[in-house]
Design a protein around this motif. Structure first.
Motif, PDB file in Angstrom:
ATOM      1  N   MET A 188      12.202  -8.213  -1.856  1.00 28.90           N
ATOM      2  CA  MET A 188      10.807  -8.219  -1.481  1.00 28.90           C
ATOM      3  C   MET A 188       9.983  -7.507  -2.560  1.00 28.90           C
ATOM      4  N   ASP A 189       8.855  -8.079  -2.898  1.00 26.71           N
ATOM      5  CA  ASP A 189       7.947  -7.472  -3.856  1.00 26.71           C
ATOM      6  C   ASP A 189       7.356  -6.214  -3.222  1.00 26.71           C
ATOM      7  N   ILE A 190       7.508  -5.076  -3.912  1.00 27.76           N
ATOM      8  CA  ILE A 190       7.073  -3.785  -3.352  1.00 27.76           C
ATOM      9  C   ILE A 190       5.575  -3.767  -3.055  1.00 27.76           C
ATOM     10  N   THR A 191       4.797  -4.501  -3.847  1.00 24.83           N
ATOM     11  CA  THR A 191       3.345  -4.469  -3.644  1.00 24.83           C
ATOM     12  C   THR A 191       2.934  -5.154  -2.350  1.00 24.83           C
ATOM     13  N   LYS A 192       3.779  -6.011  -1.799  1.00 28.19           N
ATOM     14  CA  LYS A 192       3.457  -6.684  -0.528  1.00 28.19           C
ATOM     15  C   LYS A 192       3.397  -5.687   0.623  1.00 28.19           C
TER      16      LYS A 192
ATOM     17  N   GLU B  62       2.641   4.607   2.955  1.00 23.04           N
ATOM     18  CA  GLU B  62       3.385   5.617   2.209  1.00 23.04           C
ATOM     19  C   GLU B  62       3.460   5.140   0.760  1.00 23.04           C
ATOM     20  N   VAL B  63       3.085   5.998  -0.165  1.00 21.29           N
ATOM     21  CA  VAL B  63       3.095   5.635  -1.583  1.00 21.29           C
ATOM     22  C   VAL B  63       4.138   6.491  -2.284  1.00 21.29           C
ATOM     23  N   GLY B  64       5.148   5.829  -2.860  1.00 18.32           N
ATOM     24  CA  GLY B  64       6.206   6.540  -3.564  1.00 18.32           C
ATOM     25  C   GLY B  64       6.412   5.999  -4.966  1.00 18.32           C
ATOM     26  N   GLY B  65       7.474   6.437  -5.574  1.00 21.68           N
ATOM     27  CA  GLY B  65       7.781   6.058  -6.952  1.00 21.68           C
ATOM     28  C   GLY B  65       7.913   4.567  -7.170  1.00 21.68           C
ATOM     29  N   ALA B  66       8.300   3.827  -6.147  1.00 21.28           N
ATOM     30  CA  ALA B  66       8.488   2.378  -6.296  1.00 21.28           C
ATOM     31  C   ALA B  66       7.194   1.679  -6.687  1.00 21.28           C
ATOM     32  N   LEU B  67       6.054   2.134  -6.157  1.00 21.30           N
ATOM     33  CA  LEU B  67       4.775   1.508  -6.511  1.00 21.30           C
ATOM     34  C   LEU B  67       4.454   1.744  -7.989  1.00 21.30           C
TER      35      LEU B  67
ATOM     36  N   ILE C 119      -4.849   1.008  -4.740  1.00 20.42           N
ATOM     37  CA  ILE C 119      -4.222   2.305  -4.469  1.00 20.42           C
ATOM     38  C   ILE C 119      -3.631   2.877  -5.747  1.00 20.42           C
ATOM     39  N   TYR C 120      -2.914   2.062  -6.500  1.00 19.80           N
ATOM     40  CA  TYR C 120      -2.315   2.526  -7.761  1.00 19.80           C
ATOM     41  C   TYR C 120      -3.397   3.038  -8.721  1.00 19.80           C
ATOM     42  N   GLU C 121      -4.433   2.233  -8.945  1.00 23.42           N
ATOM     43  CA  GLU C 121      -5.488   2.629  -9.878  1.00 23.42           C
ATOM     44  C   GLU C 121      -6.215   3.880  -9.394  1.00 23.42           C
ATOM     45  N   SER C 122      -6.410   4.012  -8.098  1.00 21.20           N
ATOM     46  CA  SER C 122      -7.093   5.190  -7.558  1.00 21.20           C
ATOM     47  C   SER C 122      -6.290   6.457  -7.811  1.00 21.20           C
ATOM     48  N   ILE C 123      -4.981   6.367  -7.675  1.00 24.03           N
ATOM     49  CA  ILE C 123      -4.129   7.531  -7.941  1.00 24.03           C
ATOM     50  C   ILE C 123      -4.157   7.872  -9.419  1.00 24.03           C
TER      51      ILE C 123
END
Length: 188
Positions: A1-5, A24-29, A118-122
């Motif tokens: 499964m694509d993690i971004t989904k 939940e946002v972890g290292g995989a993203l 979410i990624y860009e915001s972090i």
């Protein structure tokens, strides 16, 4: 499964009004986006999605921390993350480019993918200088990277400026002749 989904919201079945979602946002993203500066993370993204007839509004709050290299000692360092932002989602039959504030979706789409937002915001929430709190850096690395004081630099410079041996004396004499113009007169 694509993690971004895992950061998508199926909004088609939602009634007009506000709906809350948590991610939940972890290292995989960060790995999925190929981040080289963020090594790992543990953040929570709370999204309040407000559905209206013509648009969606996503109010996003992100709290937690990410692991990056310390700018002082290069060891892993946990940096706190706090972000609050709003993403407007509008619908159009024309393809529009995402500009960071407005995301355009085609009317037939039924999911809102928040992974990139979410990624860009972090990433944009990272402080300019990423360092351990004072006294927590690796002392061995700090010793290796120690920057010399002005006095130490002046002493090193004065030692390197002192001539060493006959070779230096000949170079100094040649330099004097060049500066006084003698060398140019002899060559003519």
């Amino acid at each position: 499964m694509d993690i971004t989904k895992g950061y998508s919201i199926a909004y088609k079945g939602l009634k007009n009004g506000a709906h809350e979602f948590d991610f939940e946002v972890g290292g995989a993203l960060f790995e999925a986006f190929g981040s080289t500066e963020i090594k790992d993370g543990d953040c929570r993204a709370h999204v309040v999605l407000t559905r209206a007839e013509t648009q969606l509004t996503a109010d996003v709050a992100i709290r937690g921390g990410v692991v990056v290299a310390c700018d002082r000692c290069l060891e892993d360092c946990c940096v706190p993350i706090e972000f609050e932002g709003r993403l407007l989602v509008k619908f159009s039959d024309e393809v529009h480019e995402y500009d960071g504030e407005v995301l355009w979706l085609l009317p037939g789409e039924d999911e809102l993918d928040l992974a990139q937002y979410i990624y860009e915001s972090i990433v944009l929430s990272l402080p300019y200088q990423r360092v351990h709190p004072e006294g927590e850096c690796d002392p061995e690395m700090l010793r290796r990277f120690r920057i010399v004081s002005g006095e130490e630099f002046a002493e090193i410079e004065s030692r390197s400026a002192e001539p060493k041996g006959a070779g230096w004396e000949k170079l100094a004499a040649l330099k004097e002749r060049l500066e006084s113009g003698e060398a140019g007169a002899e060559e003519k």
